[in-house]
Scaffold this motif. Structure first.
Motif: not given
Length: 108
Positions: A26, A28-29, A34, A82, A84
């Motif tokens: 991961i 970046d979020c 995410v 996209y 989240a």
């Protein structure tokens, strides 16, 4: 008029081995996305890797669904998903793909 028999698929080797480096990292979020990436499959393989497939557990159905099918694009090693929702937990996994199909689940 012509008559066709059923298609016979002849495979060579086997599906890609399960590679632990296919765990998504991961990067970046945010409130609605995410961003992840994964390493290239390395080592001696019976057939070349053609690309990758990313799956996630659908929070409504609790089943694995494809969120990226880059099975014919070896250069794709990242994805931004996209949709989240803040406070929800999401689970992702990555498969390598060759002529014979997806890698096994062990190591994903």
């Amino acid at each position: 008029y012509s008559v066709f028999s059923e298609v016979l698929r002849v495979g060579m080797g086997s599906e890609p081995p399960a590679i632990t480096t296919l765990t998504p990292n991961i990067e970046d979020c945010g409130p609605s996305f995410v961003a992840m990436d994964w390493d290239t499959v390395t080592g001696a393989l019976p057939l070349p890797v053609l690309g990758y497939i990313v799956q996630m557990i659908d929070p409504i159905t609790d089943e694995w669904v494809d969120v990226l099918d880059a099975s014919q694009d070896l250069d794709t090693r990242s994805h931004i998903w996209y949709g989240a929702v803040t406070g929800e937990t999401y689970t992702f996994r990555v498969f390598a793909v060759n002529f014979n199909g997806r890698s096994s689940l062990v190591g994903n």
